[in-house]
Enzyme design. Structure first.
Site, PDB file in Angstrom:
ATOM      1  N   GLY A  12       0.848  -1.105  -0.020  1.00 23.94           N
ATOM      2  CA  GLY A  12       0.249   0.080  -0.133  1.00 23.94           C
ATOM      3  C   GLY A  12       0.887   1.359   0.006  1.00 23.94           C
ATOM      4  O   GLY A  12       0.202   2.380   0.108  1.00 23.94           O
ATOM      5  N   GLY A  14       1.938   2.351  -2.714  1.00 23.81           N
ATOM      6  CA  GLY A  14       1.989   3.423  -4.118  1.00 23.81           C
ATOM      7  C   GLY A  14       3.027   3.230  -4.951  1.00 23.81           C
ATOM      8  O   GLY A  14       3.250   3.445  -6.080  1.00 23.81           O
ATOM      9  N   THR A  16       2.231   0.169  -7.170  1.00 25.21           N
ATOM     10  CA  THR A  16       1.765  -0.052  -8.423  1.00 25.21           C
ATOM     11  C   THR A  16       2.040   1.271  -9.154  1.00 25.21           C
ATOM     12  O   THR A  16       1.888   0.661 -10.483  1.00 25.21           O
ATOM     13  CB  THR A  16      -0.099   0.042  -8.044  1.00 25.21           C
ATOM     14  OG1 THR A  16       0.336  -1.549  -7.543  1.00 25.21           O
ATOM     15  CG2 THR A  16      -0.685  -0.617  -9.510  1.00 25.21           C
ATOM     16  N   LYS A  32       2.826  -8.764 -13.179  1.00 25.24           N
ATOM     17  CA  LYS A  32       2.314  -8.530 -11.888  1.00 25.24           C
ATOM     18  C   LYS A  32       2.404  -9.859 -12.082  1.00 25.24           C
ATOM     19  O   LYS A  32       1.339 -10.340 -12.417  1.00 25.24           O
ATOM     20  CB  LYS A  32       1.576  -7.562 -11.366  1.00 25.24           C
ATOM     21  CG  LYS A  32       1.057  -8.687  -9.912  1.00 25.24           C
ATOM     22  CD  LYS A  32       0.573  -7.257  -8.663  1.00 25.24           C
ATOM     23  CE  LYS A  32       1.013  -7.541  -7.779  1.00 25.24           C
ATOM     24  NZ  LYS A  32       0.895  -6.783  -6.618  1.00 25.24           N
ATOM     25  N   GLY A 100       5.980  -6.755  -7.949  1.00 23.58           N
ATOM     26  CA  GLY A 100       6.183  -8.044  -6.875  1.00 23.58           C
ATOM     27  C   GLY A 100       5.223  -7.357  -5.862  1.00 23.58           C
ATOM     28  O   GLY A 100       4.313  -6.433  -6.158  1.00 23.58           O
ATOM     29  N   GLY A 102       3.395  -7.154  -2.325  1.00 26.69           N
ATOM     30  CA  GLY A 102       3.588  -6.740  -0.530  1.00 26.69           C
ATOM     31  C   GLY A 102       5.643  -5.926  -0.834  1.00 26.69           C
ATOM     32  O   GLY A 102       6.028  -5.926  -1.584  1.00 26.69           O
ATOM     33  N   PRO A 183       6.117  12.304  -5.878  1.00 29.01           N
ATOM     34  CA  PRO A 183       4.882  13.252  -5.011  1.00 29.01           C
ATOM     35  C   PRO A 183       3.185  12.207  -5.669  1.00 29.01           C
ATOM     36  O   PRO A 183       3.148  11.392  -5.949  1.00 29.01           O
ATOM     37  CB  PRO A 183       4.687  14.294  -5.764  1.00 29.01           C
ATOM     38  CG  PRO A 183       5.138  14.534  -7.270  1.00 29.01           C
ATOM     39  CD  PRO A 183       5.862  13.011  -7.320  1.00 29.01           C
ATOM     40  N   LEU A 184       2.398  12.533  -4.322  1.00 28.80           N
ATOM     41  CA  LEU A 184       1.465  11.816  -3.757  1.00 28.80           C
ATOM     42  C   LEU A 184       0.642  12.871  -4.881  1.00 28.80           C
ATOM     43  O   LEU A 184       0.425  14.153  -4.976  1.00 28.80           O
ATOM     44  CB  LEU A 184       0.710  12.355  -2.769  1.00 28.80           C
ATOM     45  CG  LEU A 184       1.271  11.079  -1.760  1.00 28.80           C
ATOM     46  CD1 LEU A 184       0.741  11.365  -0.065  1.00 28.80           C
ATOM     47  CD2 LEU A 184       1.157   9.794  -1.730  1.00 28.80           C
TER      48      LEU A 184
END
Length: 209
Positions: A12, A14, A16, A32, A100, A102, A183-184
């Site tokens: 979780g 980021g 991806t 993936k 990958g 996780g 950045p987000l």
């Protein structure tokens, strides 16, 4: 064929989104191998949406597990046995970005972790890391786990709000190169991701560390 493996210090964070930006920037195929959790979509659907790559360059998973859990547990719940011979890298024309599941030491089976799989492939890995509190320890431990298995590390990519000290000290202590910080993004779209990736991520020669 040139391969880059994208992994993370945790789930979780980021990776991806980073993998989508990387695949788009390289015009690569994306794969993936193990997807655990597909509601409402899996990661390849997210990459397809964000990368703008042709559908033929988004490869099907070797294992698409319904349960959102560590791959070893998701496979057990789903009644699936994960076999190493089904996780051979697909042969494609041009670059391949592999994501990958996780973090680095997430178990695939009772005897195999993601890092073990990376060592089996022998391809360079980009480690995605948060910029927030706790990332120094998580990042350095992940790098040690990769190095102890002889996995080549292409660099570390940070994801999140700027944190100058974390972004400085981790590459220094680990002896790895920083690829920059993504950045987000709000909104997150193919256009904003491509723009941010081009502006903030350094890919001078990602396949040769």
């Amino acid at each position: 064929m040139s391969v880059l493996v994208v992994t993370g210090t945790d789930t979780g964070i980021g990776k991806t989104v980073f993998a989508a930006g990387l695949a788009a920037a390289l015009g690569a195929h994306y794969w993936k191998p193990i997807q655990a959790g597909v509601e409402p979509d899996g990661d390849k659907e997210e990459v397809a949406r964000l990368s703008g790559l042709p559908a033929a360059q988004i490869l099907p998973e070797a294992y698409r597990l319904a349960t959102p859990a560590s791959p070893h547990l998701a496979a057990r719940i789903d009644g699936v046995t994960i076999a190493l011979d089904r996780l051979a890298l697909p042969q494609v024309d041009g670059p391949l970005v592999v994501e990958g599941a996780g973090g680095v030491l997430v178990p695939i089976s009772e005897t195999l972790s993601m890092a073990d799989l990376f060592a089996h492939w022998g391809q360079p890995v980009i480690l995605c890391a948060r910029t927030a509190l706790g990332t120094i320890n998580h990042s350095l431990l992940s790098i040690e786990a990769l190095r102890s298995r002889g996995v080549p590390i292409a660099g570390i990519a940070f994801i999140g709000e700027a944190h100058a000290e974390n972004e400085r000290i981790i590459p220094l202590l680990a002896g790895v190169r920083s690829l920059g910080r993504l950045p987000l993004l709000d909104p997150l779209s193919p256009a904003t991701l491509a723009q941010a990736f081009a502006a903030h991520i350094r890919l001078s020669d990602p396949f040769n560390g």
